[in-house]
Scaffold this motif. Sequence first.
Motif, PDB file in Angstrom:
ATOM      1  N   GLY A  18       0.678  -1.076   0.077  1.00  0.00           N
ATOM      2  CA  GLY A  18       0.315   0.104   0.344  1.00  0.00           C
ATOM      3  C   GLY A  18       0.639   1.261  -0.316  1.00  0.00           C
ATOM      4  N   ILE A  19       1.796   1.145   1.066  1.00  0.00           N
ATOM      5  CA  ILE A  19       2.911   2.768   0.485  1.00  0.00           C
ATOM      6  C   ILE A  19       3.420   2.593  -0.552  1.00  0.00           C
ATOM      7  N   TYR A  20       3.936   1.450  -1.409  1.00  0.00           N
ATOM      8  CA  TYR A  20       4.775   1.586  -2.163  1.00  0.00           C
ATOM      9  C   TYR A  20       3.814   2.711  -3.215  1.00  0.00           C
ATOM     10  N   SER A  21       2.503   2.210  -3.420  1.00  0.00           N
ATOM     11  CA  SER A  21       1.215   2.303  -4.440  1.00  0.00           C
ATOM     12  C   SER A  21       1.715   4.246  -3.794  1.00  0.00           C
ATOM     13  N   PHE A  22       1.409   4.199  -2.584  1.00  0.00           N
ATOM     14  CA  PHE A  22       0.914   5.560  -2.296  1.00  0.00           C
ATOM     15  C   PHE A  22       1.841   6.884  -2.252  1.00  0.00           C
ATOM     16  N   LEU A  23       3.677   6.731  -2.590  1.00  0.00           N
ATOM     17  CA  LEU A  23       4.913   7.774  -2.321  1.00  0.00           C
ATOM     18  C   LEU A  23       4.690   8.018  -3.814  1.00  0.00           C
ATOM     19  N   ASP A  24       5.777   9.213  -3.817  1.00  0.00           N
ATOM     20  CA  ASP A  24       5.306   9.903  -4.861  1.00  0.00           C
ATOM     21  C   ASP A  24       6.997   9.353  -5.907  1.00  0.00           C
ATOM     22  N   LYS A  25       6.561   8.872  -6.213  1.00  0.00           N
ATOM     23  CA  LYS A  25       8.022   8.321  -7.695  1.00  0.00           C
ATOM     24  C   LYS A  25       8.871   8.916  -8.166  1.00  0.00           C
ATOM     25  N   GLU A  26       8.064  10.076  -8.768  1.00  0.00           N
ATOM     26  CA  GLU A  26       8.726  10.916  -9.119  1.00  0.00           C
ATOM     27  C   GLU A  26      10.043  11.659  -8.509  1.00  0.00           C
ATOM     28  N   LYS A  27       9.281  11.952  -6.979  1.00  0.00           N
ATOM     29  CA  LYS A  27      10.354  12.305  -5.745  1.00  0.00           C
ATOM     30  C   LYS A  27      11.158  11.726  -5.215  1.00  0.00           C
ATOM     31  N   TYR A  28      10.438   9.766  -5.622  1.00  0.00           N
ATOM     32  CA  TYR A  28      11.901   9.094  -4.552  1.00  0.00           C
ATOM     33  C   TYR A  28      12.221   7.480  -4.980  1.00  0.00           C
ATOM     34  N   ASN A  29      12.814   7.872  -5.093  1.00  0.00           N
ATOM     35  CA  ASN A  29      13.405   5.859  -5.785  1.00  0.00           C
ATOM     36  C   ASN A  29      13.022   4.747  -3.827  1.00  0.00           C
ATOM     37  N   VAL A  30      12.228   3.832  -4.606  1.00  0.00           N
ATOM     38  CA  VAL A  30      11.450   3.591  -3.835  1.00  0.00           C
ATOM     39  C   VAL A  30      11.438   2.121  -3.640  1.00  0.00           C
ATOM     40  N   TYR A  31      12.066   1.622  -2.998  1.00  0.00           N
ATOM     41  CA  TYR A  31      11.910   0.569  -2.370  1.00  0.00           C
ATOM     42  C   TYR A  31      11.457  -0.654  -1.215  1.00  0.00           C
ATOM     43  N   ILE A  32      11.090  -1.833  -1.009  1.00  0.00           N
ATOM     44  CA  ILE A  32      10.311  -2.666  -0.546  1.00  0.00           C
ATOM     45  C   ILE A  32      11.628  -3.815   0.599  1.00  0.00           C
ATOM     46  N   ALA A  33      11.931  -2.961   1.654  1.00  0.00           N
ATOM     47  CA  ALA A  33      13.187  -3.672   2.975  1.00  0.00           C
ATOM     48  C   ALA A  33      12.425  -4.559   3.562  1.00  0.00           C
ATOM     49  N   ILE A  34      12.193  -6.120   3.574  1.00  0.00           N
ATOM     50  CA  ILE A  34      11.844  -7.584   3.623  1.00  0.00           C
ATOM     51  C   ILE A  34      12.793  -7.686   5.289  1.00  0.00           C
ATOM     52  N   VAL A  35      12.930  -7.679   6.814  1.00  0.00           N
ATOM     53  CA  VAL A  35      12.534  -7.293   8.098  1.00  0.00           C
ATOM     54  C   VAL A  35      12.923  -9.174   8.118  1.00  0.00           C
ATOM     55  N   LYS A  36      12.815 -10.095   8.263  1.00  0.00           N
ATOM     56  CA  LYS A  36      12.971 -11.193   9.596  1.00  0.00           C
ATOM     57  C   LYS A  36      13.971 -11.179  10.198  1.00  0.00           C
ATOM     58  N   ARG A  37      14.026 -12.315  10.746  1.00  0.00           N
ATOM     59  CA  ARG A  37      14.807 -12.414  12.186  1.00  0.00           C
ATOM     60  C   ARG A  37      16.875 -13.422  11.489  1.00  0.00           C
ATOM     61  N   ASP A  38      16.025 -13.933  10.323  1.00  0.00           N
ATOM     62  CA  ASP A  38      17.756 -14.508   9.611  1.00  0.00           C
ATOM     63  C   ASP A  38      17.448 -13.428   8.715  1.00  0.00           C
ATOM     64  N   GLU A  39      16.959 -12.723   7.614  1.00  0.00           N
ATOM     65  CA  GLU A  39      17.428 -12.530   6.709  1.00  0.00           C
ATOM     66  C   GLU A  39      16.180 -11.246   6.662  1.00  0.00           C
ATOM     67  N   TRP A  40      17.629  -9.835   6.254  1.00  0.00           N
ATOM     68  CA  TRP A  40      17.176  -8.672   5.628  1.00  0.00           C
ATOM     69  C   TRP A  40      17.684  -8.167   4.299  1.00  0.00           C
ATOM     70  N   ALA A  41      16.431  -7.636   3.408  1.00  0.00           N
ATOM     71  CA  ALA A  41      17.070  -7.937   1.829  1.00  0.00           C
ATOM     72  C   ALA A  41      15.783  -6.823   1.411  1.00  0.00           C
ATOM     73  N   VAL A  42      16.462  -6.853  -0.141  1.00  0.00           N
ATOM     74  CA  VAL A  42      15.539  -4.705  -0.445  1.00  0.00           C
ATOM     75  C   VAL A  42      15.381  -6.273  -1.371  1.00  0.00           C
ATOM     76  N   ARG A  43      14.189  -6.211  -1.832  1.00  0.00           N
ATOM     77  CA  ARG A  43      13.099  -6.274  -3.100  1.00  0.00           C
ATOM     78  C   ARG A  43      13.538  -5.474  -4.339  1.00  0.00           C
ATOM     79  N   LEU A  44      14.748  -5.966  -5.609  1.00  0.00           N
ATOM     80  CA  LEU A  44      14.683  -5.414  -6.563  1.00  0.00           C
ATOM     81  C   LEU A  44      13.716  -5.569  -7.166  1.00  0.00           C
ATOM     82  N   PRO A  45      14.298  -4.091  -8.673  1.00  0.00           N
ATOM     83  CA  PRO A  45      12.863  -4.002  -9.340  1.00  0.00           C
ATOM     84  C   PRO A  45      12.589  -5.120 -10.075  1.00  0.00           C
ATOM     85  N   GLY A  46      13.339  -6.225 -10.336  1.00  0.00           N
ATOM     86  CA  GLY A  46      12.955  -7.126 -11.184  1.00  0.00           C
ATOM     87  C   GLY A  46      12.735  -8.612 -10.109  1.00  0.00           C
ATOM     88  N   GLY A  47      12.809  -8.308  -9.228  1.00  0.00           N
ATOM     89  CA  GLY A  47      11.833  -8.961  -8.629  1.00  0.00           C
ATOM     90  C   GLY A  47      12.933 -10.027  -7.556  1.00  0.00           C
TER      91      GLY A  47
END
Length: 325
Positions: free
Chosen positions: A25-54
Amino acid sequence: MKRNIAIVAGGDSSEIVISLKSAEGIYSFLDKEKYNVYIAIVKRDEWAVRLPGGEHAPIDKNDFSFRENGVVRHFDFAYITIHGTPGEDGRLQGYFDLIGMPYSSCGMLVSALTFNKYVCNHYLKGFGVNIAPSIHLFKGETVTDDEVVRQLGLPLFVKPNDGGSSFGVTKVKEASGIQPAIAKAFGEGREVVIERFIDGTEVTCGCYKAAGKAVVFPLTEVVTDNEFFDFDAKYNGQVQEITPARISAELAEKVRRETLRIYGLLGAKGLIRVDYILPPDGEPVLLEVNTTPGMTATSFIPQQVRAAGLEIREVLTDIIESEFN
């Protein structure tokens, strides 16, 4: 130059599924003209950024950076939307404070305070905020059915003290259901709250402060045929969410003022949402303060933003930019 924004989702509790929906939801709301937006998934054993290609790139915990196409990327801001630990209880806020990363939500102390429903409500009670009588249990502590009924009556609610999204919550109508409900709640957390049932209209109110202004949204009334506003009501459509709430303008304004007062008493930051019960003949009763509210397209805050005639994109931009001004 565009700022790099991390929408930080995931977590280590049952609420991870809701967190990931809020991130979208937040990804869809944020201004992509103003920001480069990434989803970062933080779990106990894994911290990772989801890249545009998936695909996913690991996060360097030293500075929350990652590599994209061989280039090290650094974030300018973290929008935290983890419901539950470690994003709602102050742990992630402490980490971002240590590395100097601005973030969206309340600070470490306020996040830890509000995540503990019992402690937060009793702190606010000291400033005249109305709360329901309750009993608190740590894991290993017990209480008899007779003692619970004597103090709180029936029906009553049993819920984890350190959880959300109604996981582990039970409305208990008979004394025989108290101990099973306590066991269920302990399955979701290390502390349990047993709380008196307050009959009335359930409402919720969002607000934020940014750019030198305070914004309090219209109230949402919560109506469900379920026993209470449970997981199915929240996320499977078994509810009516009416914004603005069908209450008098005077009562709505009283709740809005109380919400803003609670924001100030806590020293909150970013968007918060405060839930209440409005008894037929009495003052509003605080249920809980939520400093990481759900942010799907149909969540309360986006509904209230629309009802206020505002754009959610502009609200989120206000919150982000206020950290740099």
